[in-house]
Design a protein around this motif. Structure first.
Motif, PDB file in Angstrom:
ATOM      1  N   GLU A  10       8.508  22.396  13.387  1.00  0.00           N
ATOM      2  CA  GLU A  10       7.774  22.088  12.307  1.00  0.00           C
ATOM      3  C   GLU A  10       6.277  21.797  13.127  1.00  0.00           C
ATOM      4  N   TYR A  11       5.132  22.664  12.553  1.00  0.00           N
ATOM      5  CA  TYR A  11       3.667  22.594  12.891  1.00  0.00           C
ATOM      6  C   TYR A  11       2.792  21.841  11.512  1.00  0.00           C
ATOM      7  N   ILE A  12       2.275  21.225  11.409  1.00  0.00           N
ATOM      8  CA  ILE A  12       0.754  20.629  10.396  1.00  0.00           C
ATOM      9  C   ILE A  12      -0.265  20.942  10.426  1.00  0.00           C
ATOM     10  N   ILE A  13      -0.797  21.239  10.015  1.00  0.00           N
ATOM     11  CA  ILE A  13      -1.714  22.771  10.085  1.00  0.00           C
ATOM     12  C   ILE A  13      -2.930  21.501   8.982  1.00  0.00           C
ATOM     13  N   ARG A  14      -4.367  21.667  10.187  1.00  0.00           N
ATOM     14  CA  ARG A  14      -4.900  20.841   9.818  1.00  0.00           C
ATOM     15  C   ARG A  14      -6.250  21.408   9.473  1.00  0.00           C
ATOM     16  N   THR A  15      -6.670  22.459   9.515  1.00  0.00           N
ATOM     17  CA  THR A  15      -7.609  23.859   9.127  1.00  0.00           C
ATOM     18  C   THR A  15      -6.989  25.445   9.430  1.00  0.00           C
ATOM     19  N   ILE A  16      -8.194  25.711   8.007  1.00  0.00           N
ATOM     20  CA  ILE A  16      -7.583  27.158   7.690  1.00  0.00           C
ATOM     21  C   ILE A  16      -9.054  28.133   7.987  1.00  0.00           C
ATOM     22  N   SER A  17      -8.877  28.780   7.868  1.00  0.00           N
ATOM     23  CA  SER A  17      -9.896  29.977   7.863  1.00  0.00           C
ATOM     24  C   SER A  17      -9.476  31.793   7.085  1.00  0.00           C
ATOM     25  N   TYR A  18      -9.599  31.244   5.745  1.00  0.00           N
ATOM     26  CA  TYR A  18      -8.980  32.295   5.142  1.00  0.00           C
ATOM     27  C   TYR A  18     -10.068  33.930   5.439  1.00  0.00           C
ATOM     28  N   THR A  19     -11.467  33.367   5.401  1.00  0.00           N
ATOM     29  CA  THR A  19     -12.150  34.401   6.452  1.00  0.00           C
ATOM     30  C   THR A  19     -11.780  34.839   7.569  1.00  0.00           C
ATOM     31  N   SER A  20     -11.477  34.485   8.586  1.00  0.00           N
ATOM     32  CA  SER A  20     -11.522  34.729   9.499  1.00  0.00           C
ATOM     33  C   SER A  20      -8.941  34.847   9.375  1.00  0.00           C
ATOM     34  N   GLN A  21      -8.521  34.658   8.557  1.00  0.00           N
ATOM     35  CA  GLN A  21      -7.656  34.560   9.083  1.00  0.00           C
ATOM     36  C   GLN A  21      -7.355  34.271   9.955  1.00  0.00           C
ATOM     37  N   SER A  22      -7.013  32.573  10.095  1.00  0.00           N
ATOM     38  CA  SER A  22      -6.638  31.978  11.793  1.00  0.00           C
ATOM     39  C   SER A  22      -6.424  30.343  10.679  1.00  0.00           C
ATOM     40  N   PHE A  23      -5.870  29.544  11.562  1.00  0.00           N
ATOM     41  CA  PHE A  23      -5.292  28.089  11.602  1.00  0.00           C
ATOM     42  C   PHE A  23      -5.269  27.517  12.589  1.00  0.00           C
ATOM     43  N   LEU A  24      -5.445  26.505  12.567  1.00  0.00           N
ATOM     44  CA  LEU A  24      -5.614  25.256  13.447  1.00  0.00           C
ATOM     45  C   LEU A  24      -4.223  24.690  13.373  1.00  0.00           C
ATOM     46  N   ALA A  25      -3.344  24.561  14.009  1.00  0.00           N
ATOM     47  CA  ALA A  25      -1.532  24.270  14.224  1.00  0.00           C
ATOM     48  C   ALA A  25      -1.293  23.019  14.906  1.00  0.00           C
ATOM     49  N   VAL A  26      -0.392  22.328  14.822  1.00  0.00           N
ATOM     50  CA  VAL A  26      -0.057  21.116  15.492  1.00  0.00           C
ATOM     51  C   VAL A  26       0.834  20.952  15.723  1.00  0.00           C
ATOM     52  N   ASN A  27       1.841  20.424  16.662  1.00  0.00           N
ATOM     53  CA  ASN A  27       3.527  20.704  16.853  1.00  0.00           C
ATOM     54  C   ASN A  27       3.261  18.960  16.009  1.00  0.00           C
ATOM     55  N   SER A  28       3.817  18.803  15.345  1.00  0.00           N
ATOM     56  CA  SER A  28       4.298  17.608  14.184  1.00  0.00           C
ATOM     57  C   SER A  28       4.747  16.415  15.285  1.00  0.00           C
ATOM     58  N   LEU A  29       5.824  16.590  16.126  1.00  0.00           N
ATOM     59  CA  LEU A  29       5.994  15.406  17.028  1.00  0.00           C
ATOM     60  C   LEU A  29       5.286  14.838  17.724  1.00  0.00           C
ATOM     61  N   ALA A  30       4.163  15.561  17.513  1.00  0.00           N
ATOM     62  CA  ALA A  30       2.660  15.330  18.131  1.00  0.00           C
ATOM     63  C   ALA A  30       2.008  13.706  17.284  1.00  0.00           C
ATOM     64  N   TYR A  31       2.252  13.728  16.200  1.00  0.00           N
ATOM     65  CA  TYR A  31       1.765  12.763  15.030  1.00  0.00           C
ATOM     66  C   TYR A  31       3.349  12.264  14.356  1.00  0.00           C
ATOM     67  N   GLN A  32       4.343  12.786  14.773  1.00  0.00           N
ATOM     68  CA  GLN A  32       5.653  11.949  14.198  1.00  0.00           C
ATOM     69  C   GLN A  32       5.890  10.523  15.018  1.00  0.00           C
ATOM     70  N   ASP A  33       6.062  11.275  16.490  1.00  0.00           N
ATOM     71  CA  ASP A  33       6.562  10.388  17.374  1.00  0.00           C
ATOM     72  C   ASP A  33       5.710   9.910  18.774  1.00  0.00           C
ATOM     73  N   PRO A  34       6.021   8.577  19.369  1.00  0.00           N
ATOM     74  CA  PRO A  34       5.627   8.045  19.576  1.00  0.00           C
ATOM     75  C   PRO A  34       5.517   8.591  21.389  1.00  0.00           C
TER      76      PRO A  34
END
Length: 675
Positions: free
Chosen positions: A93-117
């Motif tokens: 599972e990856y959290i989506i922080r931002t999406i650019s529909y123009t450049s067809q890209s998005f910034l993803a972060v592994n959800s563990l980085a936020y859910q697990d200390p």
């Protein structure tokens, strides 16, 4: 009822029918059309939000808030009351922080980085058989688990919660380099490679100062491959899929292959609309005429004004409209739709030159042999009609060698709204700096300086003509084969009253170029163009786009990056390496001077910015100091300079100085008397 009152009633009723009936029918038809034609699938695919994350729309869809046909199977997003939307890729599972529909890209972060200390990803990112790919602007970060030893010659990032007295876990960059230094990875139980967004040396240095959890939270950029939604969206539709095939969902229920422009409402809906609109129109007209008659008869009885004997309402002919249009546009030809349809081979998709927010531009050839660019504005939109009229009225009275020439337009009653320009064969400045035509050898610093001066010259002419462009950007700076500038696209331009310091209007423009003072205060001035031009100057220096979400979050906007780099004396970090900044002293001094000028243009306070005449004067000085491509007597005319112009040195830096004074030079406000 006395005879005069009777005849007045007849006249009033006829006039009422003539005016009110048509207006009523029109509005009720619009209302009925909207009521009866909105399709459930179209409504189901309305863009949705999830927590504090970006808006979710095609090709993504929220499985609990939208239907699967609103996107593609691999683009299913979960919300789960979390702060950001979550996308599952190959079981992770990856959290989506931002999406650019123009450049067809998005910034993803592994959800563990936020859910697990103590996040411990256990799987590599696997993109096989997915529509995603990792952006080239990244570095690999490796987490090594349960190692008997750790490298001694390179920096490591300890994972203390996964270590004990005998085995250590840590993170490292460039595992292959560490192996070359003699460290044996055979002592480790498991490795996981994680991409991390980084597109410059400064990014890499910044990452080295973080903990491994902060590195994981930096995330990485993924690109996707899917059918473009731009044409469908601009035609009023919403994008979706049917058995993994792209479809354009239209408000009236039609499913189109690319756009809703040519779609129609089926005959059953048309009949319903006609019947409902007819009854509603007759009822509304009768009521309106009754009250209209009552008001008029009351005025008639209380006054002694006689009824005019001859009142006519003759509709003007189409030929008369055309003659008046040509008269109004002062020599700009009014083309028929058929002429331009033939010139573009029935608007052949293979002749498309570009597709933007206002319309599609096609290459065409007129019967007299002239090559033209035909802009076909998207229809059925009031704003498009206003944009059409605005651009024609402005361009019809402008003549300047650095402004694109308007050859003509279609009638506003034409099937489509069409604008006909001279064809500029060498693309846009954006194409040559960071687009498909980018070629360092074809755009040396001397050429870039010439482009900057000619663009400033065009803007000076516009401002002197009481016009603010409002959308100055590298995509609107066209280049001919000799790299001469032709500033284009006046759809957002605003006539500026000279007796006022600003006009209040809602902000319009392009992200990355928009004047922050205008955005915050809703006050448009000619200094708004100066800010946008400052961004263009930094594009010329760096060859970077004005907005790029793959850059570090503090450097996504080129204007903000430029301010920080210049203030910290790090201009060299963003100068295009092909310009010779490090090897040629004259280029270095010239680039530094232009960067100083850009710094002045990019000030948030509009009063700290120069006006465009001062910008042009400074660019001309810099060109004369060794970078003029033509003879001195052929330089751009900026007027006669006084010998005491050196007083401007307190504010504007002359050619050859370095940028060490940038933080201080903006403390003196520019003389805005020329505004």
């Amino acid at each position: 009822m006395d005879p005069p009152t009777f005849f007045f009633f007849l006249f009033t009723y006829k006039r009422c029918l003539h005016e009110r009936f048509i207006v009523s029918i029109f509005y009720f038809t619009l209302l009925s059309t909207r009521t009866l034609s909105l399709d459930p699938k179209f409504e189901a695919c309305e863009p949705k939000s999830c927590g504090n994350g970006p808006i979710i729309t095609y090709p993504f869809y929220l499985y609990d808030k939208q239907e699967p046909f609103c996107g593609y199977p691999n683009f299913e997003i979960a919300c789960n009351d979390s702060e950001f939307p979550v996308l599952s890729i190959s079981g992770e599972e990856y959290i989506i922080r931002t999406i650019s529909y123009t450049s067809q890209s998005f910034l993803a972060v592994n959800s563990l980085a936020y859910q697990d200390p103590c996040p411990r990803p256990l799987h590599n990112l696997t993109l096989h058989r997915t529509p995603f790919s990792v952006s080239p602007s990244h570095v690999n970060f490796t987490l090594a688990y349960d190692c008997v030893e750790k490298p001694e010659k390179v920096a490591t990032f300890p994972v203390d919660c996964a270590s004990n007295n005998t085995h250590r876990s840590f993170g490292i960059f460039r595992r292959e380099y560490v192996a070359q230094e003699g460290f044996s990875f055979g002592s480790c139980q498991k490795f996981v490679d994680i991409p991390v967004a980084a597109d410059s040396e400064s990014d890499a240095n910044r990452l080295m100062k973080m903990s491994y959890v902060e590195i994981l939270k930096t995330g990485f950029v993924l690109n996707w491959t899917a059918h473009s939604c731009l044409r469908c969206k601009n035609s009023g539709g919403r994008c979706g899929s049917d058995k993994q095939e792209f479809i354009c969902l239209c408000p009236n229920g039609q499913k189109a292959h690319s756009s809703c422009k040519n779609g129609g409402i089926n005959w059953k809906v048309k009949i319903c609309i006609g019947v409902v609109a007819g009854f509603a129109g007759i009822s509304a007209t009768s009521a309106a005429c009754y009250f209209y008659y009552r008001r008029k008869i009351r005025r008639y009885r209380t006054s002694s004004v006689l009824l005019p004997k001859n009142i006519t309402s003759e509709p003007s002919s189409k030929n008369s409209d055309m003659e008046k249009a040509e008269e109004l546009l002062a020599g700009v030809r009014v083309f028929t739709y058929e002429e331009l349809e033939e010139a573009t081979n029935n608007f052949d998709p293979s002749k498309e030159l570009g597709d933007g927010g206002f319309g599609t531009v096609y290459y065409g050839q007129l019967k007299d042999g002239r090559s033209v660019a035909v802009k076909r504005l998207y229809e059925n939109n009031y704003k498009r009609v206003e944009q059409f009229r605005n651009e024609v009225e402005i361009l019809a009275r402008l003549r300047h060698p650095n402004l694109v020439t308007l050859f003509g337009c279609s009638s506003k009653h034409s099937r489509d709204l069409l604008l006909v320009y001279e064809f500029i064969p060498n693309g846009t400045l954006a194409d040559h700096l960071h687009g498909p035509r980018a070629n360092p050898s074809a755009l040396p610093w001397s050429t870039r300086l010439k482009i900057a001066a000619e663009t400033a010259n065009a803007l000076k002419y516009l401002h002197a003509s009481e016009i603010i462009h409002r959308d100055v950007k590298s995509n609107n700076i066209l280049l001919d084969r000799n790299f001469n500038v032709k500033v284009a696209d006046f759809g957002l331009s605003r006539l500026f009253p000279m007796d006022r310091t600003h006009v209040s209007t809602s902000p319009q423009g392009t992200p990355g170029y928009l004047d922050p003072d205008y955005h915050q205060c809703y006050q448009l001035t000619s200094k708004s163009d100066v800010f946008s031009f400052g961004v263009v100057l930094m594009e010329l220096i760096s060859s970077m786009p004005a907005v790029d979400i793959t850059r570090h979050r503090h450097e996504i906007n080129l204007s903000k990056m430029a301010i920080v780099k210049i203030q910290s004396h790090s201009l060299h970090e963003m100068v295009d390496s092909t310009l010779g900044f490090e090897t040629d002293a004259k280029v270095r001094d010239s680039v530094s001077s232009v960067a100083e000028l850009a710094f002045q243009c990019l000030q948030s306070d509009k009063d700290l910015r120069p006006d465009i005449s001062q910008v042009l004067e400074t660019l001309t000085r810099i060109r004369n100091d060794g970078f003029d491509l033509e003879r001195a007597d052929e330089i751009i005319d900026v007027g006669v300079a006084n010998d005491d112009d050196d007083d401007d040195g307190a504010v504007m830096m002359k050619s050859g100085q370095l940028v060490t004074s940038s933080p201080n030079t903006v403390m003196v406000k520019w003389d805005s008397s020329k505004e």
